[in-house]
Design an enzyme around this catalytic site. Structure first.
Site, PDB file in Angstrom:
ATOM      1  N   ASP A  90      -6.122  71.654  93.344  1.00  0.00           N
ATOM      2  CA  ASP A  90      -7.266  71.106  92.596  1.00  0.00           C
ATOM      3  C   ASP A  90      -7.385  71.768  91.224  1.00  0.00           C
ATOM      4  O   ASP A  90      -6.746  72.789  90.950  1.00  0.00           O
ATOM      5  CB  ASP A  90      -8.581  71.250  93.387  1.00  0.00           C
ATOM      6  CG  ASP A  90      -8.841  72.683  93.806  1.00  0.00           C
ATOM      7  OD1 ASP A  90      -8.422  73.598  93.077  1.00  0.00           O
ATOM      8  OD2 ASP A  90      -9.456  72.883  94.869  1.00  0.00           O
ATOM      9  N   LYS A 132      -8.327  66.425  92.901  1.00  0.00           N
ATOM     10  CA  LYS A 132      -8.866  66.411  94.273  1.00  0.00           C
ATOM     11  C   LYS A 132     -10.264  65.815  94.305  1.00  0.00           C
ATOM     12  O   LYS A 132     -11.113  66.156  93.488  1.00  0.00           O
ATOM     13  CB  LYS A 132      -8.905  67.850  94.799  1.00  0.00           C
ATOM     14  CG  LYS A 132      -9.634  68.039  96.122  1.00  0.00           C
ATOM     15  CD  LYS A 132      -9.261  69.368  96.780  1.00  0.00           C
ATOM     16  CE  LYS A 132     -10.451  70.254  97.045  1.00  0.00           C
ATOM     17  NZ  LYS A 132     -10.096  71.520  97.697  1.00  0.00           N
TER      18      LYS A 132
HETATM   19  C1  R5P Z   1     -11.694  74.996  97.357  1.00  0.00           C
HETATM   20  O1  R5P Z   1     -12.426  75.126  96.408  1.00  0.00           O
HETATM   21  C2  R5P Z   1     -10.790  76.097  97.792  1.00  0.00           C
HETATM   22  O2  R5P Z   1     -10.020  76.550  96.706  1.00  0.00           O
HETATM   23  C3  R5P Z   1      -9.849  75.649  98.915  1.00  0.00           C
HETATM   24  O3  R5P Z   1      -9.025  74.608  98.430  1.00  0.00           O
HETATM   25  C4  R5P Z   1     -10.602  75.167 100.106  1.00  0.00           C
HETATM   26  O4  R5P Z   1     -11.590  76.080 100.486  1.00  0.00           O
HETATM   27  C5  R5P Z   1      -9.647  74.943 101.270  1.00  0.00           C
HETATM   28  O5  R5P Z   1     -10.372  74.457 102.352  1.00  0.00           O
HETATM   29  P1  R5P Z   1      -9.660  73.626 103.506  1.00  0.00           P
HETATM   30  O6  R5P Z   1      -8.499  74.448 104.011  1.00  0.00           O
HETATM   31  O7  R5P Z   1     -10.751  73.479 104.534  1.00  0.00           O
HETATM   32  O8  R5P Z   1      -9.225  72.327 102.943  1.00  0.00           O
END
Ligand code: R5P
Length: 292
Positions: A162, A185
């Site tokens: 992202d 994202k």
């Molecule tokens: C989002 O802001 C973080 O950088 C991670 O991408 C996110 O926390 C990942 O979460 P998950 O593994 O639940 O998709």
């Protein structure tokens, strides 16, 4: 310096000890009373010592243990206490998004710093939390640790899942002298995301070795979607790397099914721990904390 490792971070604390020329190291005694309350006791001669306490706070029990250990170390007469929280829980609620919500990261920071002279943490969700501490607080990065590992492996492109991770991918790419890109994202809900490629992709993806870099892997939804998107572009191999590997529920298996390699640092105990942040934390302890 005297290093104490809480139950959530014993192995990392020991690695930090080695980086500090084998400073004295102790593991506290921790048990539960019949009603479930926690009991801790620290051994060793702490009177007049500069103590470093290492404990990640993934669970509420980890946090209670940390707070009790801080008090015990003070009671034992430590001169100064630096608290190292490699994974700082509650960091994602770093602001009140809706009326009636707490700023969880701030309130946890305030409780942790009560008995601390300095705080060291690693890759906070947002830098705002660092400013919630009124004591000297330092943030190490997990990027150098992962870069040390990736130097030994084939890498053609670093990918952030992202825009928020742009700086992370850029820094990793700089250390490895490789190109990078950030995916776009859209979060559908707390467990589902939609990802797409940005308009300008710096290299032809076909056959390339890609490493997706994130700060946290939680449910794994982000990495799984990123890997699926990249596979549609016929990449050669995909690895995922993160600082904090929470790997909730079946996240580890789901990611393993769509990637060729999975790496995390040792801020949390998990099956993908392959890089250590111990040298980076030790550097802050020696360079910044020792001078306070
Ligand atoms: C989002 O802001 C973080 O950088 C991670 O991408 C996110 O926390 C990942 O979460 P998950 O593994 O639940 O998709």
């Amino acid at each position: 310096m005297y290093v104490i490792g809480g139950q959530a971070s014993t192995a990392l604390a020991e690695r930090i000890t080695r980086e500090l020329d084998n400073a004295p190291f102790a593991i506290p005694f921790v048990k539960r009373f019949p009603d479930g309350e926690m009991y801790v006791r620290v051994g060793g001669r702490l009177n007049g010592e500069d103590v470093v306490l290492v404990q990640s706070t993934k669970t509420d029990a980890d946090l209670i243990e940390l707070l009790l250990l801080e008090d015990a170390i003070r009671e034992a007469g430590a001169h100064r206490l630096c608290v190292v929280v490699p994974y700082f829980g509650y960091a994602r609620q770093d602001r009140s998004f809706f009326p009636g919500e707490p700023v969880s990261a701030r309130t946890i920071a305030r409780h942790i710093e009560l008995n601390a002279d300095a705080i060291v943490t690693v890759d906070l969700h947002s830098p705002i939390t660092l400013s919630a501490f009124s004591k000297p607080a330092f943030e190490a990065s997990g990027i150098p640790a992962i870069a040390r590992l990736l130097r030994e492996r084939p890498v053609d492109l670093l990918v952030s899942p992202d825009k928020g991770g742009t700086e992370r991918a850029r820094r990793m790419a700089q250390l490895l002298d490789k190109p990078w890109l950030a995916l776009e994202k859209k979060r559908v809900d707390s467990e589902h995301v939609e990802l797409s490629l940005p308009p300008n992709v710096p290299v032809d993806l076909e056959g390339k070795h890609i490493v997706i870099v994130d700060d946290v892997i939680s449910t794994g939804g982000t990495i799984v979607e990123a890997a699926r998107l990249l596979k549609r572009h016929k990449v050669g191999a995909i690895a995922a790397a993160c600082t904090h590997g929470l790997f909730l529920r079946d996240a580890f298996e789901r990611i393993k099914a769509v990637t060729d390699d999975l790496y995390s640092t040792d801020t949390l105990l998990n099956p993908a721990e392959k890089a250590s942040v111990a040298p980076d934390i030790a550097q802050i302890l020696q360079r910044d904390v020792a001078r306070l």
